[in-house]
Design an enzyme around this catalytic site. Structure first.
Site, PDB file in Angstrom:
ATOM      1  CD  GLN A   1     -20.089   1.050  19.015  1.00 10.42           C
ATOM      2  OE1 GLN A   1     -20.989   1.544  18.359  1.00 10.42           O
ATOM      3  NE2 GLN A   1     -19.027   1.752  19.398  1.00 10.42           N
TER       4      GLN A   1
ATOM      5  CG  PHE B   1     -19.762   3.163  11.993  1.00  8.39           C
ATOM      6  CD1 PHE B   1     -18.442   3.057  11.594  1.00  8.39           C
ATOM      7  CD2 PHE B   1     -20.713   2.387  11.348  1.00  8.39           C
ATOM      8  CE1 PHE B   1     -18.080   2.190  10.567  1.00  8.39           C
ATOM      9  CE2 PHE B   1     -20.357   1.522  10.311  1.00  8.39           C
ATOM     10  CZ  PHE B   1     -19.033   1.425   9.917  1.00  8.39           C
TER      11      PHE B   1
ATOM     12  CD  GLU C   1     -19.963   5.057  23.582  1.00  2.00           C
ATOM     13  OE1 GLU C   1     -19.528   5.554  22.534  1.00  2.00           O
ATOM     14  OE2 GLU C   1     -19.673   5.488  24.708  1.00  2.00           O
TER      15      GLU C   1
ATOM     16  NE  ARG D   1     -13.941  12.091  22.494  1.00  2.00           N
ATOM     17  CZ  ARG D   1     -12.665  11.730  22.664  1.00  2.00           C
ATOM     18  NH1 ARG D   1     -11.713  12.314  21.962  1.00  2.00           N
ATOM     19  NH2 ARG D   1     -12.331  10.795  23.525  1.00  2.00           N
TER      20      ARG D   1
ATOM     21  NE  ARG E   1     -14.136   5.956  11.977  1.00  2.00           N
ATOM     22  CZ  ARG E   1     -13.887   5.153  10.947  1.00  2.00           C
ATOM     23  NH1 ARG E   1     -14.818   4.941  10.045  1.00  2.00           N
ATOM     24  NH2 ARG E   1     -12.733   4.553  10.816  1.00  2.00           N
TER      25      ARG E   1
ATOM     26  CG  PHE F   1     -18.010  10.804  21.611  1.00  3.33           C
ATOM     27  CD1 PHE F   1     -19.009   9.849  21.575  1.00  3.33           C
ATOM     28  CD2 PHE F   1     -17.702  11.376  22.853  1.00  3.33           C
ATOM     29  CE1 PHE F   1     -19.694   9.473  22.736  1.00  3.33           C
ATOM     30  CE2 PHE F   1     -18.383  11.007  24.020  1.00  3.33           C
ATOM     31  CZ  PHE F   1     -19.370  10.050  23.949  1.00  3.33           C
TER      32      PHE F   1
ATOM     33  CB  THR G   1     -14.161  12.923  27.712  1.00  3.35           C
ATOM     34  OG1 THR G   1     -15.518  12.461  27.767  1.00  3.35           O
ATOM     35  CG2 THR G   1     -13.780  13.136  26.253  1.00  3.35           C
TER      36      THR G   1
ATOM     37  CB  ALA H   1     -13.155   6.587  23.362  1.00  2.00           C
TER      38      ALA H   1
ATOM     39  CD  GLU I   1     -13.732   8.121  18.201  1.00  2.00           C
ATOM     40  OE1 GLU I   1     -12.873   7.858  19.063  1.00  2.00           O
ATOM     41  OE2 GLU I   1     -14.809   8.667  18.463  1.00  2.00           O
TER      42      GLU I   1
HETATM   43  N1  LUZ Z   1     -17.572   7.367  24.107  1.00  2.26           N
HETATM   44  C1  LUZ Z   1     -17.541   7.748  25.388  1.00  2.26           C
HETATM   45  C2  LUZ Z   1     -16.755   7.882  23.199  1.00  2.26           C
HETATM   46  O1  LUZ Z   1     -18.332   7.266  26.188  1.00  2.26           O
HETATM   47  N2  LUZ Z   1     -16.645   8.650  25.770  1.00  2.26           N
HETATM   48  C3  LUZ Z   1     -15.777   9.218  24.927  1.00  2.26           C
HETATM   49  O2  LUZ Z   1     -14.968  10.036  25.321  1.00  2.26           O
HETATM   50  C4  LUZ Z   1     -15.835   8.832  23.577  1.00  2.26           C
HETATM   51  N3  LUZ Z   1     -15.027   9.376  22.679  1.00  2.26           N
HETATM   52  C5  LUZ Z   1     -15.115   9.011  21.412  1.00  2.26           C
HETATM   53  C6  LUZ Z   1     -16.036   8.066  21.049  1.00  2.26           C
HETATM   54  N4  LUZ Z   1     -16.845   7.502  21.929  1.00  2.26           N
HETATM   55 MO1  MOS Z   2     -17.603   5.707  19.465  1.00  3.02          MO
HETATM   56  S1  MOS Z   2     -18.270   7.403  18.650  1.00  3.02           S
HETATM   57  O1  MOS Z   2     -16.032   5.575  19.574  1.00  3.02           O
HETATM   58  O2  MOS Z   2     -18.704   4.646  19.962  1.00  3.02           O
END
Ligand code: LUZ
Ligand code: MOS
Length: 771
Positions: free
Chosen positions: A191, A222, A226, A304, A336, A338, A433, A502, A705
């Protein structure tokens, strides 16, 4: 518009990492993970592995040419363990061989001698021992300490949620191909292409311009990809860099489950106070996040959690504290929601506890306390709320009162089957965030044949972002969607990308695409005005034609772009978008964290089989705040998927680590996710129509999300069904509510059973009166 991938998906022609044709001479990697969760490495024996047929090299920490470090927020995670292992499955060595089988066979011959150290798996224990990833943070509003005195009722308790395996259908993996002059081309199922680029550069020592990361699409992410796609790409990059050969590693399901982190389990304390009218007066919560062995994204996830601690409610006095606790589990990561779902479960538990004790329905409390426009969140932002609108529309549209009556009637007539209802309001903030991450770029080329190419930092992972970006270009130019191609995501075309995460990917990359297309359009309009000898302000592009003062001219899109090119007018553009208005002051823990919130309400009905503890979900009916959806088919798909994934987290998905930190639910035989049989029998989704302005692309609010949290309603519906069977049941707030836990709860504080009970068949049992 249909998802543009639907044609290749349904024909099995979509390209994933494993579909990339392999170059001759490609080598295959496999990681050796630590067999125990915590200890000092005394010795590592790779000599047998090195002699195995087909093995080219076994990499260990000492072979890392750059920095042996992949920690993104905090540098606390070595790529390969050096002196110490911190979790079961932590990569210690990386075998590279001529075939996948040879690499894995060699991994099995590696032995390691580890002096064991104490293993912590419980976040509260970690906190007690001072094992924190970062210092704790507290968000506060008003003053809870004085507010308790004003409360008529106060309730306290503990609420716990377990982790969740991402179970993307495509497992983690990477394929790295060396290029001339020391460069690398990295294909990764990630991601975060830039995160993979950064990690690959860090461990090889290469500068970023020598490493290109390219992604076509993922078979799901999901959140699990990331940050945690980095490890596998970095290992392959290191090997390819050293050996100057293509190196691929595609994890097997059990490797993936054992070696990667999951949703963070949380254990939390809550205290909630109400006035005599059941208005919330004060709320105090303490969150113990089970971060696992390294920071990964845990500090951001903890943030978060605090940002969503009051869910969809306004509470004038709040104190919320979160601890990110270091344990010896694989580093837990984005999933998902977070950290938001975890804190929303806690406040819903607090409300349920109050409702149980007062003998009323939770909905009475929920409805009274929904946040209104102008109310302040604990972090200082003022709400622009759709909470009450969603709630009221759900109540009316789905006739919640008659559902309630129907359930009462059903439960009075059935002894063995009991139904339960719960309403779940959701309020989810959209933006990273971390303010700096809220930026994106888009590169748009119009070719002189009239076709259009769009590249952004967005990664397609099934969520349909490429379709939305394609729509943006087609709408701005007013051309047929077939003229537009959304290209792969490449760090050479689009640099310094934020991960696709996010829920903000379509907003950020869609807005950048909008800007790029709009600038090209302005130049095209100027060319059209010159060609037609009219004022530029009279020009419009509609349905592939230039219109002058609303009258169609002969100049069509193709002629126009070709003319522009011959006139040497640029028909390419690279645009940058940064979300306006947002900021956050970490010293004060106040700010405008989100560009907007997404609201919704879910109505969930379940039926519990009180003999066996199994259950079915009759229906989940939601009213969802889409803003103005730019693609209802995709958005409804996201909501359906989110609901089912949320239900999985709340009901059947149970991650089990033993006391030694070993994953016991390590395969699909022991870890159950919802299939079509356990999905709700009915899912209804209705749009809250709103033409209010917002910062979403085309006012089409982010949808990735927020619907996940509707699944929390299922937990509370199950709880209510259990209470209908056994009003005195002891039901700890401890998700997931598996059938086993349901059965235990049904017969906790057991009611005396009548003598005539017969267990031969359900008829006989049905006739038994149970209090
Ligand atoms: N990833 C991130 C996220 O790095 N920062 C966020 O605020 C976030 N929020 C939801 C899902 N992934
Ligand atoms: Mo996310 S939990 O939006 O990689």
């Amino acid at each position: 518009m249909k998802n543009i991938d639907s044609k290749t998906h349904t024909r099995g022609k979509s390209i994933y990492l494993d579909d990339i044709p392999l170059l001759q001479g490609t080598l295959f990697g496999a990681a050796f993970g630590s067999p125990i969760a915590h200890g000092i490495i005394r010795s590592l024996n790779i000599s047998v592995a090195e002699q195995m047929p087909g093995v080219i090299k076994v990499f260990t920490a000492k072979d890392v040419t750059g920095e042996n470090q992949i920690g993104g927020i905090i540098p606390d995670e070595p790529l390969l363990a050096e002196h110490e292992v911190d979790f079961c499955g932590m990569p210690v060595a990386f075998v590279v061989a001529q075939s996948d089988d040879a690499a894995r066979a060699a991994v099995k011959t590696i032995t390691i001698d580890i002096e064991p150290l104490p293993v912590i798996t419980d976040p509260r224990e970690a906190k007690a021992r001072g094992e924190l990833i970062v210092p704790p943070r507290t968000f506060s509003l008003g003053n809870v300490d004085t507010a308790w005195q004003a409360c008529e009722y106060i309730f306290e308790g503990i609420a716990e949620t377990n982790g969740q395996e991402h179970l993307y259908i495509e497992t983690q993996g990477a394929y790295v191909i060396p290029q001339e002059n020391g460069a690398l081309k990295v294909y990764s199922s990630t991601q975060g292409p830039t995160a993979v680029q950064r990690a690959s550069c860090r461990v090889t020592g290469l500068p970023m311009h020598l490493v290109e990361v390219e992604v076509t699409r993922l078979g799901g992410g999901f959140g699990g990809k990331e940050d945690q796609a980095n490890t596998w790409a970095a290992l392959c990059a290191l090997a390819a860099h050293r050996l100057r050969k293509p190196v691929k590693y595609s994890l097997h399901r059990m490797e993936d489950m054992a070696m990667t982190g999951k949703r963070h389990p949380y254990s939390s304390d809550y205290k909630i106070g109400f006035d005599k009218d059941l208005k919330m007066v004060a709320y105090e919560a303490t969150f113990y996040q089970n971060a696992g062995a390294a920071a990964d994204l845990s500090p951001a996830i903890m943030e978060r959690t605090l940002l969503h601690c009051t869910n969809s409610y306004f509470i004038p006095n709040v104190k919320a504290t979160a601890y990110s606790c270091r344990t010896h589990l694989p580093p837990n990561t984005a999933f998902r929601g977070f950290g938001g779902p975890q804190s929303m479960f806690v406040i819903e538990s607090a409300i349920a506890k109050a409702a149980d004790t007062l003998g009323i329905d939770s909905a009475v409390i929920q409805k009274k306390n929904l946040i209104k426009t102008g109310d302040e969140f604990p972090f200082g932002q003022k709400a622009v709320s759709e909470a009450a609108e969603c709630w009221k529309k759900a109540e009316q549209l789905y006739e919640v009162n008659s559902i309630r009556e129907g359930i009462k009637d059903f439960n009075s007539k059935n002894q063995i089957y009991k139904k339960g209802l719960a309403l779940m309001p959701v309020c989810f903030g959209i933006s990273f965030t971390n303010t700096a991450m809220n930026q994106a770029r888009s590169l748009v080329h119009v070719y002189f044949d009239g076709s259009v190419s769009v590249s952004t930092g967005a990664v397609e992972m099934g969520q349909g972002v490429n379709t939305k970006i394609l729509q943006v270009a087609a709408i701005v130019f007013s051309i047929h969607p077939d003229r537009v191609k959304v290209q792969t995501t490449s760090t050479s075309r689009i640099a310094n990308t934020s991960p696709s995460a996010a829920s903000a990917t379509a907003d950020l990359n869609g807005k950048a695409t909008y800007l790029a297309c709009t600038r090209i359009l302005e130049r095209l309009k100027k060319v059209a005005a010159e060609e037609l000898g009219v004022d530029e302000n009279l020009i419009e592009l509609k349905d592939e034609y230039v219109f002058v003062n609303n009258v169609q001219s002969d100049l069509d899109w193709k002629k126009l772009v070709n003319t522009a090119h011959l006139k040497r007018v640029g028909i390419s553009e690279h645009a940058n978008y940064a979300t306006p208005e947002i900021y956050f002051d970490k010293a004060k823990e106040k700010g405008h964290a989100f560009s907007y919130h997404v609201y919704g309400t879910a109505v969930t009905v379940v039926t519990v089989d009180c003999l066996r503890g199994i259950y079915e979900i009759d229906a989940v009916k939601v009213v969802h705040d889409f803003g103005t959806s730019m693609n209802p088919a995709i958005d409804i798909g996201q909501i359906e998927g989110g609901i089912v994934q949320g239900i999985g987290w709340m009901t059947m998905e149970e991650i089990i680590y033993d006391k030694e930190g070993k994953l016991r639910s390590n395969a699909l035989s022991t870890y159950k996710v919802p299939d079509i049989y356990s999905a709700p029998k009915e899912i209804s989704i209705d749009f809250l129509q709103s033409d209010k302005d917002n910062l979403a692309i085309f006012r089409s609010k982010a949808v990735g999300e927020p619907p996940f949290m509707y699944g929390i309603g299922t937990y509370f519906a199950l709880r209510n069904a259990i209470k209908a069977f056994n009003p005195l049941a002891h039901i700890p707030f401890n998700a997931p509510m598996t059938p086993e836990k349901t059965l235990l709860a049904l017969y906790s504080n057991p009611q005396p059973l009548s003598k005539e009970i017969k267990r031969k068949d359900e008829e006989a049992v049905t006739s038994v009166a149970i209090n």
